[in-house]
Design a protein around this motif. Structure first.
Motif, PDB file in Angstrom:
ATOM      1  N   UNK A  18       0.844  -1.207   0.000  1.00 19.06           N
ATOM      2  CA  UNK A  18       0.000   0.000   0.000  1.00 19.06           C
ATOM      3  C   UNK A  18       0.881   1.261   0.000  1.00 19.06           C
ATOM      4  N   UNK A  19       1.939   1.212   0.800  1.00 24.89           N
ATOM      5  CA  UNK A  19       2.838   2.383   0.850  1.00 24.89           C
ATOM      6  C   UNK A  19       3.502   2.632  -0.502  1.00 24.89           C
ATOM      7  N   UNK A  20       3.847   1.543  -1.201  1.00 25.00           N
ATOM      8  CA  UNK A  20       4.432   1.719  -2.553  1.00 25.00           C
ATOM      9  C   UNK A  20       3.476   2.477  -3.453  1.00 25.00           C
ATOM     10  N   UNK A  21       2.196   2.082  -3.397  1.00 25.37           N
ATOM     11  CA  UNK A  21       1.202   2.747  -4.245  1.00 25.37           C
ATOM     12  C   UNK A  21       1.067   4.202  -3.816  1.00 25.37           C
ATOM     13  N   UNK A  22       0.992   4.410  -2.493  1.00 27.82           N
ATOM     14  CA  UNK A  22       0.821   5.769  -1.977  1.00 27.82           C
ATOM     15  C   UNK A  22       1.997   6.662  -2.371  1.00 27.82           C
ATOM     16  N   UNK A  23       3.189   6.102  -2.307  1.00 28.46           N
ATOM     17  CA  UNK A  23       4.376   6.928  -2.583  1.00 28.46           C
ATOM     18  C   UNK A  23       4.587   7.188  -4.066  1.00 28.46           C
ATOM     19  N   UNK A  24       4.123   6.271  -4.927  1.00 30.90           N
ATOM     20  CA  UNK A  24       4.503   6.418  -6.330  1.00 30.90           C
ATOM     21  C   UNK A  24       3.390   6.509  -7.349  1.00 30.90           C
ATOM     22  N   UNK A  25       2.140   6.260  -6.931  1.00 33.90           N
ATOM     23  CA  UNK A  25       1.100   6.122  -7.966  1.00 33.90           C
ATOM     24  C   UNK A  25      -0.147   6.973  -7.716  1.00 33.90           C
ATOM     25  N   UNK A  26      -0.073   7.916  -6.778  1.00 34.48           N
ATOM     26  CA  UNK A  26      -1.259   8.749  -6.526  1.00 34.48           C
ATOM     27  C   UNK A  26      -1.232  10.040  -7.351  1.00 34.48           C
ATOM     28  N   UNK A  27      -2.441  10.561  -7.582  1.00 30.11           N
ATOM     29  CA  UNK A  27      -2.614  11.874  -8.207  1.00 30.11           C
ATOM     30  C   UNK A  27      -1.985  11.970  -9.596  1.00 30.11           C
ATOM     31  N   UNK A  28      -2.093  10.881 -10.335  1.00 32.45           N
ATOM     32  CA  UNK A  28      -1.637  10.844 -11.722  1.00 32.45           C
ATOM     33  C   UNK A  28      -2.804  10.337 -12.555  1.00 32.45           C
ATOM     34  N   UNK A  29      -3.046  10.953 -13.696  1.00 33.60           N
ATOM     35  CA  UNK A  29      -4.179  10.540 -14.523  1.00 33.60           C
ATOM     36  C   UNK A  29      -3.880   9.218 -15.236  1.00 33.60           C
ATOM     37  N   UNK A  30      -4.838   8.305 -15.139  1.00 33.85           N
ATOM     38  CA  UNK A  30      -4.662   6.981 -15.746  1.00 33.85           C
ATOM     39  C   UNK A  30      -4.966   7.075 -17.240  1.00 33.85           C
ATOM     40  N   UNK A  31      -3.988   6.707 -18.048  1.00 34.42           N
ATOM     41  CA  UNK A  31      -4.155   6.781 -19.493  1.00 34.42           C
ATOM     42  C   UNK A  31      -4.825   5.511 -20.017  1.00 34.42           C
ATOM     43  N   UNK A  32      -4.375   4.376 -19.538  1.00 36.31           N
ATOM     44  CA  UNK A  32      -5.021   3.117 -19.901  1.00 36.31           C
ATOM     45  C   UNK A  32      -4.625   2.028 -18.910  1.00 36.31           C
ATOM     46  N   UNK A  33      -5.411   0.960 -18.933  1.00 40.53           N
ATOM     47  CA  UNK A  33      -5.129  -0.186 -18.061  1.00 40.53           C
ATOM     48  C   UNK A  33      -5.078  -1.412 -18.957  1.00 40.53           C
ATOM     49  N   UNK A  34      -3.935  -2.064 -19.006  1.00 41.22           N
ATOM     50  CA  UNK A  34      -3.709  -3.187 -19.918  1.00 41.22           C
ATOM     51  C   UNK A  34      -3.551  -4.492 -19.151  1.00 41.22           C
ATOM     52  N   UNK A  35      -3.910  -5.581 -19.793  1.00 42.56           N
ATOM     53  CA  UNK A  35      -3.562  -6.885 -19.250  1.00 42.56           C
ATOM     54  C   UNK A  35      -2.077  -7.120 -19.473  1.00 42.56           C
ATOM     55  N   UNK A  36      -1.463  -7.887 -18.590  1.00 50.19           N
ATOM     56  CA  UNK A  36      -0.049  -8.216 -18.721  1.00 50.19           C
ATOM     57  C   UNK A  36       0.137  -9.527 -19.457  1.00 50.19           C
ATOM     58  N   UNK A  37       1.118 -10.286 -19.043  1.00 51.07           N
ATOM     59  CA  UNK A  37       1.453 -11.558 -19.694  1.00 51.07           C
ATOM     60  C   UNK A  37       0.674 -12.718 -19.097  1.00 51.07           C
TER      61      UNK A  37
END
Ligand SMILES: [Zn+2]
Length: 263
Positions: free
Chosen positions: A11-30
């Protein structure tokens, strides 16, 4: 299996690096067969939104905003999240990749595919849908005692029961029992209130300590069971030796010499 402290570190990783950024797209991985992931419509609902909060309840991780929707993640046996920049390349076992405007990426990784991801309206709905009890770190002593009372099963099974208390899994249940001196298969009715209060104190202290290290086990005190989960190892609290047995279908490590019955 990631439990409360491991998921809190994610959760802290997400909080520190992925908040308040507009999501351009969400893709499936491998290699996304045999794992529950959001379909194209749900992935599309996240586009153009931002995660403004990362929340955790028990072993569940949520990223979203007040107006929703939310990305809900369960790590299963070995799932995790990674926050990185596109230039670094996607990590191995990435099953779902959130691409933010610019370079930043958030991947849900799950080598063993026991986890899942979905798009939900609110964390509260999801918590109710899974019948989760209160988060272990939110419990005061009296609530902990009342959540753990009732029923005739083994204390270890009750600690693992996410509808009673959310967040404690096999590893930290064993640690809590080891440090409290209670055997994993003691039946709930045999426990004195004082022993349940001891379990509460130990569980909170252990979970907070692990959270403080971001679940880096090598930084945990030498005397903990985590460093000796192996049959025949010396106990750190008495002259006994560690043994294992199945309780409620899960392998429990414990010391038969200092972990005893109800009081
Ligand atoms: Zn012992």
């Amino acid at each position: 299996m990631p439990e409360l402290p491991e998921v809190e570190a994610l959760r802290r990783r997400v909080e520190e690096g992925a908040l308040n950024r507009t999501i351009e797209r969400v893709d499936l991985g491998n290699d996304t067969s045999h794992i529950d992931l959001p379909g194209p419509d749900d992935r599309g609902r996240l586009e153009g939104t931002q995660f403004t909060e990362a929340r955790r309840h028990g072993k569940y991780l949520f990223a979203g905003s007040k107006s929703g929707p939310w990305l809900a993640l369960h790590m299963g046996m070995a799932g995790s999240v990674r926050v990185y920049d596109a230039a670094d390349g996607n990590p191995d076992y990435a099953r779902l990749i959130v691409a933010f405007e610019g370079e930043r990426r958030l991947a849900f990784r799950d080598p063993r595919k026991f986890g899942w991801a979905k798009v939900v309206e609110t964390p509260e709905d999801e918590i109710a849908a899974h019948d989760l009890g209160p988060d272990a770190l939110d419990l005061d002593r009296d609530t902990f005692i009342s959540r753990l009372s009732g029923g005739r099963g083994a204390v270890k099974s009750a600690l693992l029961d996410q509808s009673r208390i959310a967040g404690i899994g096999n590893l930290w249940a064993d640690e809590t029992l080891y440090q409290t001196g209670i055997a994993p298969d003691v039946k709930l009715p045999e426990l004195a209130d004082g022993q349940i209060a001891d379990l509460h104190r130990a569980a909170i202290r252990i979970l907070r300590t692990v959270c403080d290290t971001d679940a880096t086990y090598s930084e945990l005190p030498d005397a903990w069971l985590i460093h000796r989960r192996e049959t025949g190892r010396a106990c750190s609290r008495c002259d006994g030796k560690i043994e294992s047995k199945k309780v409620g279908g899960r392998t429990s490590y414990y010391c038969p010499d200092h972990q005893g019955g109800g009081g």
